[in-house]
Design an enzyme around this catalytic site. Sequence first.
Site, mmCIF file in Angstrom:
data_model
loop_
_atom_site.group_PDB
_atom_site.id
_atom_site.type_symbol
_atom_site.label_atom_id
_atom_site.label_comp_id
_atom_site.label_asym_id
_atom_site.label_seq_id
_atom_site.Cartn_x
_atom_site.Cartn_y
_atom_site.Cartn_z
ATOM 1 N N PHE A 11 0.834 -1.312 0.119
ATOM 2 C CA PHE A 11 -0.182 0.001 0.094
ATOM 3 C C PHE A 11 0.696 1.359 -0.118
ATOM 4 O O PHE A 11 0.896 2.108 -1.033
ATOM 5 C CB PHE A 11 -1.016 0.080 1.210
ATOM 6 C CG PHE A 11 -1.597 1.240 1.593
ATOM 7 C CD1 PHE A 11 -2.629 1.708 0.470
ATOM 8 C CD2 PHE A 11 -1.724 1.757 2.794
ATOM 9 C CE1 PHE A 11 -3.366 2.824 0.678
ATOM 10 C CE2 PHE A 11 -2.592 2.682 3.019
ATOM 11 C CZ PHE A 11 -3.484 3.209 1.835
ATOM 12 N N ILE A 12 1.539 1.367 0.868
ATOM 13 C CA ILE A 12 2.438 2.658 1.041
ATOM 14 C C ILE A 12 3.462 2.604 0.136
ATOM 15 O O ILE A 12 3.600 3.663 -0.573
ATOM 16 C CB ILE A 12 2.847 3.046 2.718
ATOM 17 C CG1 ILE A 12 1.885 2.980 3.751
ATOM 18 C CG2 ILE A 12 3.804 4.347 2.794
ATOM 19 C CD1 ILE A 12 1.996 2.960 5.048
ATOM 20 N N ASP A 31 9.487 -6.921 -3.623
ATOM 21 C CA ASP A 31 8.263 -7.313 -2.846
ATOM 22 C C ASP A 31 8.103 -8.799 -3.310
ATOM 23 O O ASP A 31 8.469 -9.133 -4.050
ATOM 24 C CB ASP A 31 6.953 -6.490 -3.183
ATOM 25 C CG ASP A 31 6.050 -6.561 -2.122
ATOM 26 O OD1 ASP A 31 5.534 -7.799 -1.667
ATOM 27 O OD2 ASP A 31 5.606 -5.510 -1.612
ATOM 28 N N ASP A 57 12.417 -11.867 -1.331
ATOM 29 C CA ASP A 57 12.076 -11.807 0.173
ATOM 30 C C ASP A 57 13.175 -10.895 0.888
ATOM 31 O O ASP A 57 14.374 -10.762 0.554
ATOM 32 C CB ASP A 57 12.190 -13.242 0.844
ATOM 33 C CG ASP A 57 11.479 -12.983 2.147
ATOM 34 O OD1 ASP A 57 10.698 -13.463 2.324
ATOM 35 O OD2 ASP A 57 12.119 -12.662 3.037
ATOM 36 N N LEU A 79 10.031 -0.620 3.281
ATOM 37 C CA LEU A 79 8.553 -0.591 3.939
ATOM 38 C C LEU A 79 7.892 -1.915 3.863
ATOM 39 O O LEU A 79 6.694 -2.028 4.373
ATOM 40 C CB LEU A 79 7.667 0.361 2.875
ATOM 41 C CG LEU A 79 8.428 1.678 2.709
ATOM 42 C CD1 LEU A 79 7.504 2.267 1.550
ATOM 43 C CD2 LEU A 79 7.869 2.525 3.984
ATOM 44 N N ALA A 80 8.693 -3.107 3.742
ATOM 45 C CA ALA A 80 8.344 -4.443 3.653
ATOM 46 C C ALA A 80 8.025 -5.014 5.237
ATOM 47 O O ALA A 80 8.910 -4.694 5.830
ATOM 48 C CB ALA A 80 9.181 -5.157 2.952
ATOM 49 N N TYR A 149 4.001 -6.583 17.425
ATOM 50 C CA TYR A 149 4.262 -5.819 16.242
ATOM 51 C C TYR A 149 4.943 -4.387 16.705
ATOM 52 O O TYR A 149 6.217 -4.193 16.312
ATOM 53 C CB TYR A 149 3.031 -5.589 15.229
ATOM 54 C CG TYR A 149 3.006 -4.430 14.529
ATOM 55 C CD1 TYR A 149 3.572 -4.751 13.196
ATOM 56 C CD2 TYR A 149 2.917 -2.989 14.642
ATOM 57 C CE1 TYR A 149 3.374 -3.840 12.043
ATOM 58 C CE2 TYR A 149 2.610 -2.056 13.563
ATOM 59 C CZ TYR A 149 2.908 -2.426 12.520
ATOM 60 O OH TYR A 149 3.192 -1.449 11.487
ATOM 61 N N LYS A 153 8.757 -2.944 16.258
ATOM 62 C CA LYS A 153 9.205 -1.789 15.374
ATOM 63 C C LYS A 153 9.926 -0.991 16.522
ATOM 64 O O LYS A 153 10.941 -0.187 16.338
ATOM 65 C CB LYS A 153 7.868 -1.068 15.615
ATOM 66 C CG LYS A 153 7.085 -1.636 14.216
ATOM 67 C CD LYS A 153 7.450 -1.401 13.062
ATOM 68 C CE LYS A 153 6.556 -1.647 11.920
ATOM 69 N NZ LYS A 153 7.200 -1.624 10.524
HETATM 70 N N1 NAD Z 1 -0.566 1.269 6.990
HETATM 71 C C1 NAD Z 1 -0.499 1.716 8.025
HETATM 72 O O1 NAD Z 1 -1.769 2.157 8.673
HETATM 73 C C2 NAD Z 1 0.709 1.557 8.648
HETATM 74 C C3 NAD Z 1 0.829 2.272 10.153
HETATM 75 C C4 NAD Z 1 2.094 2.236 10.780
HETATM 76 C C5 NAD Z 1 3.011 1.571 10.077
HETATM 77 N N2 NAD Z 1 3.018 1.038 8.881
HETATM 78 C C6 NAD Z 1 4.327 0.415 8.143
HETATM 79 O O2 NAD Z 1 4.097 0.977 7.036
HETATM 80 C C7 NAD Z 1 4.970 -0.251 6.000
HETATM 81 C C8 NAD Z 1 4.018 -0.465 4.987
HETATM 82 O O3 NAD Z 1 2.758 -0.780 5.286
HETATM 83 P P1 NAD Z 1 1.605 -0.885 4.302
HETATM 84 O O4 NAD Z 1 0.379 -0.472 4.904
HETATM 85 O O5 NAD Z 1 2.029 -0.791 2.833
HETATM 86 O O6 NAD Z 1 1.529 -2.690 4.112
HETATM 87 P P2 NAD Z 1 1.269 -3.532 2.985
HETATM 88 O O7 NAD Z 1 0.944 -5.045 3.636
HETATM 89 O O8 NAD Z 1 0.343 -3.117 2.189
HETATM 90 O O9 NAD Z 1 2.688 -3.636 2.447
HETATM 91 C C9 NAD Z 1 3.801 -4.255 2.778
HETATM 92 C C10 NAD Z 1 4.398 -5.052 1.844
HETATM 93 O O10 NAD Z 1 5.463 -5.791 2.133
HETATM 94 C C11 NAD Z 1 5.672 -7.089 1.502
HETATM 95 N N3 NAD Z 1 6.723 -7.841 2.577
HETATM 96 C C12 NAD Z 1 6.215 -8.304 3.686
HETATM 97 N N4 NAD Z 1 7.039 -9.099 4.193
HETATM 98 C C13 NAD Z 1 7.993 -9.115 3.130
HETATM 99 C C14 NAD Z 1 9.405 -9.934 2.913
HETATM 100 N N5 NAD Z 1 9.701 -10.493 3.919
HETATM 101 N N6 NAD Z 1 10.037 -9.760 1.802
HETATM 102 C C15 NAD Z 1 9.505 -8.913 0.835
HETATM 103 N N7 NAD Z 1 8.272 -8.380 0.962
HETATM 104 C C16 NAD Z 1 7.558 -8.302 2.071
HETATM 105 C C17 NAD Z 1 4.165 -7.451 1.403
HETATM 106 O O11 NAD Z 1 3.976 -8.485 0.317
HETATM 107 C C18 NAD Z 1 3.366 -6.263 0.978
HETATM 108 O O12 NAD Z 1 3.383 -5.989 -0.310
HETATM 109 C C19 NAD Z 1 4.939 -1.519 7.027
HETATM 110 O O13 NAD Z 1 6.325 -1.527 7.624
HETATM 111 C C20 NAD Z 1 4.004 -1.088 8.230
HETATM 112 O O14 NAD Z 1 4.709 -1.719 9.397
HETATM 113 C C21 NAD Z 1 1.851 1.098 8.173
#
Ligand code: NAD
Length: 315
Positions: A11-12, A31, A57, A79-80, A149, A153
Site C-alpha cells: 500500500f504505502i 516485494d 524476500d 517498507l516491507a 508488532y 518496531k
Molecule cells: N498502513 C498503516 O496504517 C501503517 C501504520 C504504521 C506503520 N506502517 C508500516 O508501513 C509499512 C508499509 O505498510 P503498508 O500499509 O504498505 O503494508 P502492506 O501490507 O500493504 O505492504 C507491505 C508489503 O511488504 C511486503 N512484504 C512483507 N514481508 C516481506 C518480506 N519478508 N519480503 C518482501 N516483501 C515483504 C508485502 O508483500 C506487502 O506488499 C510497514 O512497515 C508497516 O508496518 C503502516
Amino acid sequence: MNVLVTGGAGFIGSYVVCELIKAGHNVAAYDRQITHNSLDHVLSGPQSSNLTLVAGDVTDATKLGEILRQHRVDAIAHLASPLSAQTEDNPDLAIRNMIQAQHVILEVARAANLKKVVWASSVAVYGRPQQYPTLPVSNDAPHYPMSLYGACKSFNEYLSSHYTDKYGLDTLGLRFPAVYGVGRMRGAAMFLDLIEKPALGLPCRLPMADAVYDWLYVVDAAAVVVQALCASKTATRNFNVGCELASLRQAVATIREWLPDAVFELEPGEYPIVEEYDCSTLRAEIGFVPQWPLRKALHHSLNIVRTRAGLPLLG
Ligand SMILES: NC(=O)c1ccc[n+]([C@@H]2O[C@H](COP(=O)([O-])OP(=O)(O)OC[C@H]3O[C@@H](n4cnc5c(N)ncnc54)[C@H](O)[C@@H]3O)[C@@H](O)[C@H]2O)c1
C-alpha cells in the site's frame, strides 16, 4: 537518485514508488508479492516504464546485495513488513519478517555504503493513554508497546540507531499512525472498507467507531518518505508522523455530507493506544507539513473510487 523500495508493491510502498518516479528518481521496487497487490491499483501506465519490479524476500541478503550493485542504489526505503494482525499469533513471522529483515537491510546498506535508509516504524511503539500524562506524546517519549508488532518496531528503532551510532549509516524511521487511502489491501477493517464501500454504494460495517486516530493520507505518507530520503542527515533518528486527529464517527459523518444515503453499521468501541503525537521534531528537521487534511483526502479518495467505477463524481 537510485532508490530501492522494499514492500514496493504494498500500500504505502506503491505510492512511494509513484512519488519517486514523478520526482525523476530511478526506482527498483522489491516485494515478495509483486502482482495482485496494491501497486496494481496505484501505478498508472506511463509510470510503469520507469520502474524495475523485482520479486524477492527481504531476508535474502544475497539477492538484495546483487540488486543494490546492479541498480547502483543510493538509498533504500524499507517498507516491507507484516502488519499487526498478522504477527500477533505468529511470533516466528514477526521475528523473521520484522527484526531479521531490518537487520538484513541495515547490513546490506552498510556493506554497500549507501547514503540513507528510510524505514517505516509505527505509533504502535507507544502504549495506553494513561502512560502518557502529557499530551501530545513527545518525539522522545518512552515506548510501552502493547503488541508484538509494536515491540518489534521499537526494537528496530533501537537497532537502526545502533547502526547509525556504530557504523555511521544514515537511518531515519517514520512512526506512521493510521494510513488510509485507495489501494489498501491489508490491515484493520476500518481502513479497508471506509472509502471503497460507501463510494460504491455498498453497506459498510466498522468496528471501534469511538476510536480516535491520527489520520495520515497515503499521499502524505509517500511524500514524507521521499522528503526523508532527500533530506541531509538529521539529528534525530526516529520521528512521530501525523496529520489530523478525528474519531471514526467523525470520518463517517464527513462522508455522509456527500453521500447521505450511505449505510454504515458502527460498532461501539475505542482504540487502546494513545493517539495524539507531537510531530514538531519532524517538521523542524526535515520540514514536512502534511497537505491532506481528513476532509480533503476523503473527498479525493471517494472520487478516485467513483471515477474508476464510472459513477458520478461527488461535488
Ligand atoms: N498502513 C498503516 O496504517 C501503517 C501504520 C504504521 C506503520 N506502517 C508500516 O508501513 C509499512 C508499509 O505498510 P503498508 O500499509 O504498505 O503494508 P502492506 O501490507 O500493504 O505492504 C507491505 C508489503 O511488504 C511486503 N512484504 C512483507 N514481508 C516481506 C518480506 N519478508 N519480503 C518482501 N516483501 C515483504 C508485502 O508483500 C506487502 O506488499 C510497514 O512497515 C508497516 O508496518 C503502516
